[in-house]
Motif scaffolding. Structure first.
Motif, mmCIF file in Angstrom:
data_model
loop_
_atom_site.group_PDB
_atom_site.id
_atom_site.type_symbol
_atom_site.label_atom_id
_atom_site.label_comp_id
_atom_site.label_asym_id
_atom_site.label_seq_id
_atom_site.Cartn_x
_atom_site.Cartn_y
_atom_site.Cartn_z
ATOM 1 N N PHE A 1 0.829 -1.208 0.000
ATOM 2 C CA PHE A 1 0.000 0.000 0.000
ATOM 3 C C PHE A 1 0.864 1.258 0.000
ATOM 4 C CE2 PHE A 1 -2.473 3.309 2.310
ATOM 5 C CZ PHE A 1 -3.322 3.595 1.255
ATOM 6 N N TYR A 2 1.944 1.198 0.771
ATOM 7 C CA TYR A 2 2.850 2.349 0.803
ATOM 8 C C TYR A 2 3.339 2.668 -0.623
ATOM 9 C CZ TYR A 2 6.693 5.351 2.409
ATOM 10 O OH TYR A 2 7.537 6.405 2.633
ATOM 11 N N CYS A 3 3.717 1.620 -1.344
ATOM 12 C CA CYS A 3 4.231 1.827 -2.702
ATOM 13 C C CYS A 3 3.147 2.353 -3.651
ATOM 14 C CB CYS A 3 4.798 0.528 -3.265
ATOM 15 S SG CYS A 3 6.228 -0.058 -2.373
ATOM 16 N N VAL A 4 1.949 1.793 -3.583
ATOM 17 C CA VAL A 4 0.919 2.258 -4.518
ATOM 18 C C VAL A 4 0.453 3.668 -4.146
ATOM 19 C CG1 VAL A 4 0.123 -0.025 -5.257
ATOM 20 C CG2 VAL A 4 -1.029 1.112 -3.373
ATOM 21 N N GLN A 5 0.518 3.997 -2.864
ATOM 22 C CA GLN A 5 0.161 5.374 -2.494
ATOM 23 C C GLN A 5 1.148 6.361 -3.117
ATOM 24 O OE1 GLN A 5 0.610 8.493 -0.737
ATOM 25 N NE2 GLN A 5 -1.504 8.655 -1.524
ATOM 26 N N ARG A 6 2.347 5.879 -3.422
ATOM 27 C CA ARG A 6 3.340 6.763 -4.041
ATOM 28 C C ARG A 6 3.241 6.728 -5.568
ATOM 29 N NH1 ARG A 6 2.933 8.616 0.571
ATOM 30 N NH2 ARG A 6 4.664 8.484 2.029
ATOM 31 N N GLY A 7 2.260 5.983 -6.084
ATOM 32 C CA GLY A 7 2.028 6.043 -7.525
ATOM 33 C C GLY A 7 2.408 4.788 -8.290
ATOM 34 N N LEU A 8 2.992 3.787 -7.614
ATOM 35 C CA LEU A 8 3.348 2.556 -8.323
ATOM 36 C C LEU A 8 2.108 1.682 -8.459
ATOM 37 C CD1 LEU A 8 6.632 1.580 -6.447
ATOM 38 C CD2 LEU A 8 6.417 2.740 -8.616
ATOM 39 N N SER A 9 2.032 0.930 -9.567
ATOM 40 C CA SER A 9 0.944 -0.028 -9.674
ATOM 41 C C SER A 9 1.268 -1.211 -8.756
ATOM 42 C CB SER A 9 0.814 -0.525 -11.112
ATOM 43 O OG SER A 9 1.925 -1.327 -11.425
#
Lengths: 493, 251
Positions: free
Chosen positions: A444-452
């Protein structure tokens, strides 16, 4: 890490079954009759114009093999292999005698082009400036049972390095082959190695003379093309006193519904103060999403640190094969010798991996290091199996082992089976093992930063395997990183 | 004028239990809103639902971002649109250098917006400048994402990302937790530097202390899944003096 975005783009272009090397090359081939008998062994030996001693060596192995049974101890399940239902030799039919690269069947050249493997030396010969950091790599390309091209022969010869198909080496350097073949992995070693000894058709031979640092990376690309054909390659690398060589191998195969057998043997020998670095990126066809097809990969790889202060380092990135049974090992015979094993083993879909290493400490003050990263996704099973032993005379032996497993999803399994034996009280062995799951919070941390979601998994996994990727030669590391992301495509819902 | 962020009568459940019972909040560009409330009042749930964290079920109401339905978008789409959540507990990602992470994330967002990709030199220039303004040593950017970072370093890393991604709405979830007063001041200075006319901030906190440094335009008090009182910055001081108890009954 900019590769991540690129990887994802690439992944999107790939079909459900992801495997991008699954194409087949339609080409006429010259095959041995189906099945295995003394006649098959004689056929192969005759095809290779082998001397009598080599045929004898093969026949002895074949007779030994008849008395052996297939090993059952690995944590892999597969239907019984019918050894009589396979072709043991298949060679692309040459349209005429090959004198130079230009005369190789264009279909084969195209195959390697498609695989991204440079068989042409042209740009370098003409003195074209290469991008910084890109080194020369000499390539030996093995197509089904035979070597079709070996590049940079001339340049290597100047340095005194012998790099050629083993079938040629048997004819041209019989004294070297005789002296070393089967001395690390004897013909009686195990079921698959013995089978290989009887029917191996090609592979690479490397000899680096004393004091020579091989001027470029050497590599072999193995390609199984023909249907129902086993590939049995044999590689022998000798680093004489004070020499150094780095060798890479890559493997791919077409996508087929039936299983294909691959049983290779690799032998490495280092003399005093010599070093061999052996890297593998194994991407045999893993089978489809239902577990149909794929390569059965039963490989025996072993290095013998025969001389004092010698070193052998194995690095492997294993992403393919339906079944992997493989334990690249080091015999640390010379005093102060050192063995290393760095491994990334990824299993997805229905793949089964049973892989690890053996570090056998015989000499004094020998050291070894094992870093194993297993990643399991889908409904796959991923086992690390390792042996570390110190024999009675191995005073001061040291080993450090770290086995980390990462689980993606809840239907896969990771297993760690370490065997540790110390017969010398001064031996010091350390073993660390961890098993973890990719946490929802990290994703979730990564997708919150824009990663799929997929980019996020790729990023986390690449971080997990970084210690091992760093061991690969740079060109391979980039490839391997992409491969890892592709292999895990579709592993998160 | 369309509000930047509009939460309307939002109802949210986690595993059969309703946490938010009809929460409304309107945030306009340039505004800083503080959301205060005791533990369990639903503050973090609100921030997670806005950012799109899985595991929450929205059973009623809507969230609009510049008039668009935010709940229809995946979390990465929301990020690319300009929704940023500064985490209360930033996670560690071993083996992934902070610099790489920032570069990949920024380019992913730019790509989603149809903007060009930043090359490594372009990115480094931007990242070093932002890091310098936050007193973040370059060495820290080479380490794994948040691996071995102190509490203050983790929060500064969050603010660094805010500075790089230039979001339209920043939600700061309990930014003060785990920070000593010096670290808090550094972090707050970083946030204040990012205040601008076009950007809004939602600052979630237990304590008035943080609001001494990040002075809000509006303060909302949450209790039991609703906003029970809204006012200006003086409301925070009032709360500090009298506590949350007075609102517990109101809810």
């Amino acid at each position: 890490m900019a590769a991540v975005q690129e990887t994802v783009d690439r992944v999107r272009q790939i079909d459900v079954d992801q495997y991008r090397y699954g194409f087949e090359t339609l080409i006429e081939s010259d095959k041995a009759p189906k099945g295995l008998s003394e006649d098959t062994v004689r056929f192969i030996s005759a095809k290779k114009n082998e001397p009598a001693w080599m045929l004898e060596w093969r026949l002895e192995a074949y007779r030994r093999w008849l008395t052996m049974t297939e090993p059952q101890w690995a944590r892999v399940n597969y239907p019984k292999i019918d050894y009589q239902d396979l072709y043991y030799y298949s060679a692309p039919k040459p349209k005429k005698t090959i004198g130079s690269l230009d005369e190789i069947d264009p279909d084969i050249l195209k195959t390697y082009e498609k695989l991204g493997i440079p068989l042409r030396e042209v740009e370098v010969l003409e003195g074209v400036v290469r991008p910084e950091g890109q080194r020369k790599i000499a390539v030996d390309a093995v197509f089904d049972s035979v070597s079709v091209a070996t590049t940079f022969q001339k340049e290597l010869k100047q340095a005194g390095v012998i790099f050629m198909p083993i079938s040629e080496a048997i004819r041209e350097h019989p004294e070297l082959v005789k002296k070393y073949l089967g001395t690390v992995v004897p013909t009686s070693d195990n079921y698959f190695a013995t089978l290989n000894s009887a029917v191996f058709s090609d592979g690479s031979f490397v000899y680096v003379p004393p004091g020579v640092r091989c001027p470029m990376e050497l590599s072999t690309y193995f390609r199984i093309n023909e249907r129902n054909t086993g590939q049995f390659e044999r590689t022998l690398i000798i680093a004489d006193k004070g020499s150094y060589v780095s060798y890479l191998e890559g493997c791919t195969a077409p996508q087929r519904d039936e299983n294909q057998l691959h049983a290779a043997v690799v032998e490495l020998v280092t003399h005093d103060d010599a070093e061999i670095k052996y890297s593998t990126v194994q991407n045999w066809y893993p089978g489809n999403s239902e577990g149909k097809g794929g390569i059965y990969n039963f490989v025996t790889k072993r290095g013998d640190c025969r001389g004092n202060n010698s070193k052998i380092s194995w690095t492997q990135v294993e992403t393919g094969s339906a079944i992997t049974w493989k334990y690249p090992s080091c015999i640390l015979r010379g005093d102060n010798s050192r063995g290393e094993f760095y491994s990334i083993a990824i299993s997805n879909g229905h793949q089964q991996v049973d892989s690890g290493t053996k570090m056998i400490h015989l000499g004094k003050n020998t050291t070894s290091r094992i870093i194993s990263k297993g990643i399991a996704a889908g409904v796959s099973q991923n086992t690390y199996r390792g042996l570390v032993t110190a024999h009675r005379k191995a005073t001061g032996a040291r080993n450090f082992t770290a086995c980390d497993s990462l689980l993606i999803g809840d239907k896969c399994g990771a297993h760690t089976v370490p065997y540790v034996e110390a017969k010398n009280s001064s031996a010091l062995f350390e073993h660390e093992a961890t098993t973890s799951k990719i946490s929802e919070d990290v994703l979730f941390y990564c997708v919150q930063r824009g990663l799929s979601q997929e980019e996020a998994v790729g990023l986390v996994v690449n971080g997990f395997v970084k210690d091992v990727l760093q061991q690969l030669p740079m060109e391979f590391a980039v490839e391997a990183q992409k491969l890892i992301s592709i292999s895990l495509e579709g592993s998160v819902g | 004028m369309t509000a930047l962020l509009e939460v309307k009568d939002l109802k949210v459940r986690v595993e059969e239990r309703e946490i938010l019972h009809g929460l409304s909040l309107t945030v306009n560009p340039g505004e800083v809103h503080a959301i205060m409330g005791p533990n369990g009042s639903g503050k973090s749930t609100l921030s997670h639902v806005i950012a799109g964290k899985p595991g929450y079920e929205v059973t009623g109401g809507e969230i609009l971002f510049r008039g668009e339905d935010l709940l229809e978008m995946s979390p990465d789409e929301r990020a690319a649109k300009g929704v940023f959540l500064a985490f209360q507990y930033p996670v560690e990602i071993p083996g992934v250098a902070t610099m790489n992470f920032l570069h990949v994330a920024l380019n992913a967002q730019r790509k989603a917006r149809g903007e060009s990709q930043l090359t490594t030199p372009e990115f480094l220039k931007k990242a070093y400048a932002a890091a310098a303004s936050l007193n973040i040593p370059r060495d820290m950017l080479k380490r794994g994402v948040n691996v071995g970072f102190s509490g203050g370093e983790k929060k500064r890393n969050e603010i660094l990302q805010m500075a790089l991604f230039e979001p339209a709405v920043c939600i700061l979830d309990e930014m003060d937790s785990g920070l000593d007063i010096d670290a808090l001041r550094v972090a707050a200075d970083g946030v204040n530097a990012l205040r601008s006319q076009g950007r809004a901030m939602v600052v979630i906190t237990h304590y008035q202390r943080l609001l001494n440094y990040i002075v809000p335009d509006f303060v909302h008090v949450m209790s039991k899944g609703r906003v029970v009182k809204s006012g200006g910055k003086e409301l925070a001081l009032e709360l500090e003096a009298s506590g949350y108890a007075q609102f517990e009954d109101a809810a």
